[in-house]
Design a protein around this motif. Structure first.
Motif, PDB file in Angstrom:
ATOM      1  N   ASP A 244       0.482  -1.124  -0.538  1.00  0.00           N
ATOM      2  CA  ASP A 244       0.052  -0.046   0.211  1.00  0.00           C
ATOM      3  C   ASP A 244       0.783   1.459  -0.228  1.00  0.00           C
ATOM      4  O   ASP A 244       0.678   2.390   0.459  1.00  0.00           O
ATOM      5  CB  ASP A 244      -0.780  -0.250   1.780  1.00  0.00           C
ATOM      6  N   PRO A 534      -2.794   2.766  -3.848  1.00  0.00           N
ATOM      7  CA  PRO A 534      -2.291   3.391  -2.644  1.00  0.00           C
ATOM      8  C   PRO A 534      -3.044   4.886  -3.108  1.00  0.00           C
ATOM      9  O   PRO A 534      -2.827   4.914  -1.519  1.00  0.00           O
ATOM     10  CB  PRO A 534      -1.506   2.009  -2.494  1.00  0.00           C
ATOM     11  N   THR A 536      -4.339   6.779  -4.491  1.00  0.00           N
ATOM     12  CA  THR A 536      -5.767   7.541  -4.352  1.00  0.00           C
ATOM     13  C   THR A 536      -6.297   7.405  -2.727  1.00  0.00           C
ATOM     14  O   THR A 536      -7.402   8.124  -2.994  1.00  0.00           O
ATOM     15  CB  THR A 536      -6.258   6.655  -6.098  1.00  0.00           C
ATOM     16  N   LEU A 537      -5.999   6.923  -2.117  1.00  0.00           N
ATOM     17  CA  LEU A 537      -6.878   6.367  -1.020  1.00  0.00           C
ATOM     18  C   LEU A 537      -7.115   7.585  -0.041  1.00  0.00           C
ATOM     19  O   LEU A 537      -7.564   7.384   0.662  1.00  0.00           O
ATOM     20  CB  LEU A 537      -6.411   4.948  -0.692  1.00  0.00           C
ATOM     21  N   THR A 543     -10.122   9.363  -4.538  1.00  0.00           N
ATOM     22  CA  THR A 543     -11.043   8.243  -4.152  1.00  0.00           C
ATOM     23  C   THR A 543     -12.043   8.068  -5.068  1.00  0.00           C
ATOM     24  O   THR A 543     -12.853   7.651  -5.718  1.00  0.00           O
ATOM     25  CB  THR A 543     -11.201   7.953  -2.606  1.00  0.00           C
ATOM     26  N   TRP A 547     -13.238   6.285  -9.186  1.00  0.00           N
ATOM     27  CA  TRP A 547     -13.866   5.348  -8.960  1.00  0.00           C
ATOM     28  C   TRP A 547     -14.787   5.752 -10.058  1.00  0.00           C
ATOM     29  O   TRP A 547     -15.345   4.833 -10.584  1.00  0.00           O
ATOM     30  CB  TRP A 547     -15.298   5.451  -7.499  1.00  0.00           C
ATOM     31  N   HIS A 702     -12.157   6.280   2.503  1.00  0.00           N
ATOM     32  CA  HIS A 702     -11.052   5.289   2.726  1.00  0.00           C
ATOM     33  C   HIS A 702     -11.273   3.246   2.857  1.00  0.00           C
ATOM     34  O   HIS A 702     -11.021   2.864   1.981  1.00  0.00           O
ATOM     35  CB  HIS A 702      -9.681   5.791   3.729  1.00  0.00           C
ATOM     36  N   SER A 705     -14.054   1.874   0.026  1.00  0.00           N
ATOM     37  CA  SER A 705     -12.797   1.867  -1.134  1.00  0.00           C
ATOM     38  C   SER A 705     -12.186   0.560  -1.027  1.00  0.00           C
ATOM     39  O   SER A 705     -11.720  -0.193  -1.653  1.00  0.00           O
ATOM     40  CB  SER A 705     -11.762   2.500  -1.614  1.00  0.00           C
ATOM     41  N   GLU A 706     -11.385   0.360   0.647  1.00  0.00           N
ATOM     42  CA  GLU A 706     -10.617  -1.290   0.584  1.00  0.00           C
ATOM     43  C   GLU A 706     -11.730  -2.088   0.504  1.00  0.00           C
ATOM     44  O   GLU A 706     -10.680  -3.481  -0.079  1.00  0.00           O
ATOM     45  CB  GLU A 706     -10.081  -1.081   1.510  1.00  0.00           C
ATOM     46  N   GLN A 736      -3.251  -0.466  -9.910  1.00  0.00           N
ATOM     47  CA  GLN A 736      -4.746  -1.287  -9.721  1.00  0.00           C
ATOM     48  C   GLN A 736      -5.344  -2.707 -10.063  1.00  0.00           C
ATOM     49  O   GLN A 736      -4.566  -2.538 -11.231  1.00  0.00           O
ATOM     50  CB  GLN A 736      -6.010  -0.238  -9.862  1.00  0.00           C
TER      51      GLN A 736
END
Lengths: 884, 114
Positions: A244, A534, A536-537, A543, A547, A702, A705-706, A736
């Motif tokens: 990450d 990682p 972008t998170l 985030t 998406w 966060h 999104s995980e 990604q």
């Protein structure tokens, strides 16, 4: 003389015995002659006084004490000779037994490996699990929970009876070395490996000072990951991985095959370094806690201590810990609900083995009757009844053991393929192997079945009316065995019926379940988890944009029709359950009804083709700024609003954490079988709520999104779009990844895998039992008709036609078959109830199942009896009558 | 196993040990001796004599050798071992105590205890 001399100098001893008794008889006779008797009379009287020289010898042999061993050896040799004389009987009996014992052994090997073996850690009896329990939660739905990280730290510090350690399930993307890969991550407390007493094979375990915020990032690699990314090189320790976006120094490698709570992780990191907020929140309970009892303490002492600690914490932190306590239990392997299925299958093969035993018993009995004269002869020559019974039992025990040996060979070969075809992954499959427990079991089963099928024939060993039995042929005394044979056939049929009806029930259930509507259109849908880059998170705005970008790119991939993000899928593990209420005066959590919550993007309905019943689904106007909205399924609509129109009404969901926990219902959609085709009807939580991912506040981005997945509806076979999807979604940095890729069709089919597997196995078992029962019926009837040849001869001489004779034999057979069916149906109904307990979605026994299965059996039985009947009808009365 | 003997359970072994204690003797002579000494009261079932002899031999209470008789035939002569002698003494003592006790009980008058 010691025992082995007695055993091995048999010939000499026999000679001496003979000589000693001869001397006695001669002396006695000469004394009698001296008293004036004739030599013949004297010899006769001396023999009478001794009670027959052979009996006297037998009694002397008995007095030796090693007698049983001698006899055993002799019976063994005799048994082998008997079997050699009748090779077809031996082959049929051995194969039947090998099959039955082999199948039973396979099942036991599974049970032994999966359920009975202790955990593969040293001194496993001292290991415990610690779980949280709360009286504020609906225990029926949630059961026991894990433990808050801060609570764990307090317990670890305070407890005197336990050393405890904790692990947190997580995941992450490893971008170096090698191709980016989404990995299975365990964040563990530094003491975990030492509590389990699992040695680190290379390097070292985590130090306590590394298990803290701000310490240098370190990692331990799982053996599999080490092989994949470092090809097992020893210099991996000391080098690093990028997880990450963060570089971790590798300090150790976990041993190969090391599993924590049943699965193997890729990377371990110290949980103390994780700065996530939920780890500092006593209301979140993410930690799996294990412990080892200190020497000299018992489980109940540990339980009392932790309950006390829980009580203190509740006083100290009433907001989060009120009503909470801890449960300490022996650590058991986590095998889910496999246990009941394994025992069910063991029961089923046990029935097959029983049929096999009954079959061999009836074969042996037929033989025993024809051997009656031989046995009577042996009795007349001085063998006691116990001795004859022992001889018969030795024979059957030998058959049983030989069959068992073959069976173990079958099991040793058959167990691997069997484990592989088990639907889903069999937990602890690596523990499944033939070991001495299994051998002991197989030996026990073989001896037991040997006794079981040998007992009836052995007890028939003649001892009374010897003279009559010696004088008559075997045939004329067979009448009494007819009832016994009848019982054998009846029990075979009854056992076969149980299996047939069970197989029929499972088959019907399978048909019924596969015809159910899943609530979604499963064709041409690809579902896969996705890990964003990682980088972008860290930023919620990034985030959200990422998406959106993912959806836009995926939509442009050739062959893709529509695409949506979604957090939890129907028919796959993972769900999010929350309590809801229809008014503002929300009752306490343990009184709330629960629903499954799913966060989706607007196209989800199109991708899954879930029917919209009322109102609307989400669109791009539902954003963080607009009114928080939800869509419910028709189960929730019915439960909460009955006949009223839910659209426009509101739901209170106290643990949502945004939008003031009040949501406006904008639409109603069809119910989706989230728990699979089989499991959904019995599930505790079925109602469904959808909420838009776009309305989640920044703080949620966060974590959500995980766990995110994407669902893609394609125009082409879904898996063929996978490669282009992967490259389209790789992202700027190329880190990604898509993982856990499935099609909805696969998921739907997997949700029935267990039912399919069970009905296949029961089908096979039932077929076997039916086949064995037919062989049994054939054998018994052939034998019984053979016995009745003179009677049939008389009947024919008196004018009976061939057809009459056939009818006579078939009537006898049908009598036994229907007796068996009557007994079988009663037991089958009980077995059916057991099945309904163990198998999800099981349909109850219906007459149609019986109506379908019973004719199969009757037909098979008639077919088996036709041969003997036909032969009987061709009896020539003249030869038959002359036979006696 | 052995046929039912008229003798109480276990007494045959005791009697055999006693007869053998008088000197080495073969099976037929043991049967003769028992019958003579007991004045025909004790009927040794010959069928159970030899199993009893073999049992005692196996337990090491008797030993046996093949020797010639006066008539010149070979016969199996039994003699007592040291273990057999000890056994004989304890069993004889036990037996005596038992008889005394049974005798006392039988002497009780019909009227009841004195």
């Amino acid at each position: 003389m010691n025992w082995w001399q007695r055993l091995f100098r048999r010939t000499k001893m026999e000679n001496q015995l003979e000589k000693e008794l001869r001397f006695h008889l001669d002396q006695h006779a000469s004394d009698l002659i001296a008293h004036g008797l004739s030599p013949d009379e004297a010899r006769r009287q001396s023999r009478l006084a001794l009670g027959g020289p052979e009996q006297a010898k037998e009694n002397c042999r008995d007095a030796r004490g090693t007698r049983w061993l001698e006899d055993l050896l002799r019976d063994f040799r005799y048994a082998i000779r008997m079997l050699q004389k009748q090779p077809s009987f031996a082959v049929v009996a051995l194969l039947t037994l090998a099959l039955g014992i082999g199948a039973t052994t396979v099942m036991f090997t599974l049970i032994n490996g999966v359920l009975l073996k202790p955990l593969p850690y040293s001194d496993p009896d001292k290991l415990v699990s610690v779980n949280g329990q709360s009286d504020r939660w609906n225990a029926e739905i949630f059961g026991e929970q894990n433990v808050a990280y801060l609570d764990f730290l307090d317990c670890a510090r305070e407890s005197r009876s336990l050393t405890i350690a904790a692990a947190l399930y997580n995941g992450g993307t490893v971008s170096e070395p090698g191709e980016p890969e989404y990995v299975d991550l365990r964040e563990i407390s530094s003491g975990l490996f030492s509590v389990l007493r699992v040695p680190i094979v290379q390097g070292r375990s985590f130090l306590p000072e590394e298990d803290r915020q701000g310490a240098a990032p370190v990692a331990i690699l799982g053996s599999g990951f080490w092989q994949r990314h470092f090809a097992g090189r020893t210099d991996a320790v000391g080098s690093s991985v990028v997880l990450d976006g963060k570089r971790f120094t590798i300090v150790g490698i976990a041993p190969a095959g090391f599993k924590l709570f049943g699965d193997e992780a890729d990377i371990y990191t110290p949980v103390g370094q994780d700065t996530a907020r939920y780890l500092r929140n006593r209301a979140a309970h993410p930690m799996h806690v294990v412990g080892r009892l200190q020497s000299g303490t018992t489980l109940s002492q540990a339980q009392n201590e932790l309950a006390l600690l829980g009580h203190h914490l509740a006083e100290q932190f009433p907001d989060t810990n009120a009503g909470r306590t801890f449960q300490v239990r022996s650590l058991r392997p986590n095998v889910g609900n496999v246990g009941s299925k394994l025992w069910l299958l063991l029961g089923a093969v046990g029935l097959v083995l029983l049929v096999a035993c009954v079959n061999v018993a009836s074969l042996l009995l037929a033989r025993a009757v024809s051997r009656e004269r031989e046995l009577a002869m042996r009795a007349a020559l001085g063998a006691s009844r116990g001795r004859l019974v022992r001889q018969c039992l030795t024979e059957s025990a030998m058959l049983g053991l030989a069959g068992g040996l073959l069976g173990v060979l079958i099991a040793a070969d058959g167990i691997r393929p069997f484990v592989q075809v088990w639907p889903g992954a069999l937990p602890r499959a690596e523990e499944v192997r033939v070991d001495w427990h299994v051998l002991l079991f197989a030996f026990g089963v073989s001896m037991l079945s040997g006794l079981l099928f040998g007992l009836a024939p052995a007890l028939r060993a003649p001892f009374s009316n010897l003279e009559q039995k010696l004088r008559t042929g075997a045939r004329s005394i067979a009448g009494s065995s007819r009832r016994l044979h009848g019982i054998f056939v009846i029990s075979e049929i009854a056992l076969a019926i149980i299996l047939l009806v069970s197989a029929g029930m499972l088959g019907r259930t399978l048909l019924h379940l596969s015809s159910l509507d899943a609530g979604v259109d499963v064709r041409n849908v690809l579902v896969t988890r996705m890990a964003l880059s990682p980088a972008t998170l860290a930023d919620p705005a990034k985030t959200r944009a990422a998406w959106k970008d993912v959806l836009a790119r995926a939509r442009n991939v050739p062959g893709v029709q529509s695409v949506a993000t979604v957090d939890t899928f129907p028919m796959r593990a993972g769900d999010n359950e929350e309590g809801y209420w229809t008014s503002a005066d929300v009752p306490p959590a343990n009184k709330l009804p629960f629903a499954l919550l799913t966060s989706v993007s607007p196209d989800y309905l199109n991708v899954m083709r879930i029917p919209l019943r009322r109102g609307r689904f989400f669109d791009d106007h539902d954003t963080v700024e607009s009114t928080p909205v939800i869509v419910i399924d028709d189960v929730l609509a019915r439960n909460a609003f009955g006949a009223q129109d839910p659209v426009g009404k509101r739901l209170w969901i106290p643990d949502m954490g945004y939008g003031g926990n009040v949501f406006e219902i904008v639409g109603v959609v069809g119910h989706v079988r989230h728990w699979g085709l089989a499991g959904d009807d019995q599930a505790k939580v079925r109602a469904q709520i959808y909420y838009p991912f776009a309305q989640l506040p920044d703080g949620f981005m966060h974590r959500w999104s995980e766990l995110m997945s994407i669902a893609v509806r394609t125009e082409i076979p879904p898996l063929s779009a996978l490669a282009s999807l992967r490259s389209a979604l790789k992202g700027v940095a190329g880190d990604q990844v898509l993982y856990e890729v499935r099609t909805m069709e696969q998921l739907a089919s997997e949700s029935l895998a267990e039912q399919r597997f069970l009905s296949l196995l029961f089908g096979i078992f039932a077929g076997l039992a039916l086949l064995l029962a037919c062989i049994g019926i054939y054998g018994v009837l052939a034998y019984l008709t053979g016995q009745r040849v003179p009677e049939i001869g008389v009947r024919m001489a008196l004018g009976a036609t061939a057809r009459d004779v056939i009818r006579l034999v078939l009537r006898q057979s049908l009598g036994m078959v229907f007796g068996g069916i009557a007994v079988g149906i009663v037991t089958a109904l009980a077995a059916g109830r057991l099945l309904m307990h163990t198998v999800d979605g099981m349909q109850s026994t219906e007459p149609s199942t019986l109506i379908l299965t019973i004719p199969v059996l009757v037909l098979a039985a008639l077919l088996a009896s036709f041969g003997p009947a036909l032969r009987a009808s061709r009896v020539d009365p003249v030869t038959a009558l002359r036979q006696d | 196993m052995a046929e039912k003997s008229d003798l109480p359970q276990g007494t045959l072994d005791l009697l055999i040990l006693k007869v053998v204690a008088l000197g080495p003797v073969h099976g037929y002579a043991i049967a003769q001796r028992l019958e003579q000494v007991s004045r025909g009261v004790v009927q040794v079932p010959q069928g159970s004599l030899y199993p009893a002899l073999h049992r005692l031999e196996n337990r090491g209470l008797l030993a046996a050798d093949w020797e010639e008789t006066e008539s010149g035939r070979e016969a199996k002569f039994y003699r007592l071992t040291r273990k057999g002698r000890t056994q004989l003494e304890t069993e004889a003592a036990t037996w005596q105590r038992l008889i005394d006790a049974v005798g006392l009980v039988l002497k009780l008058s019909e009227g009841g205890a004195e």
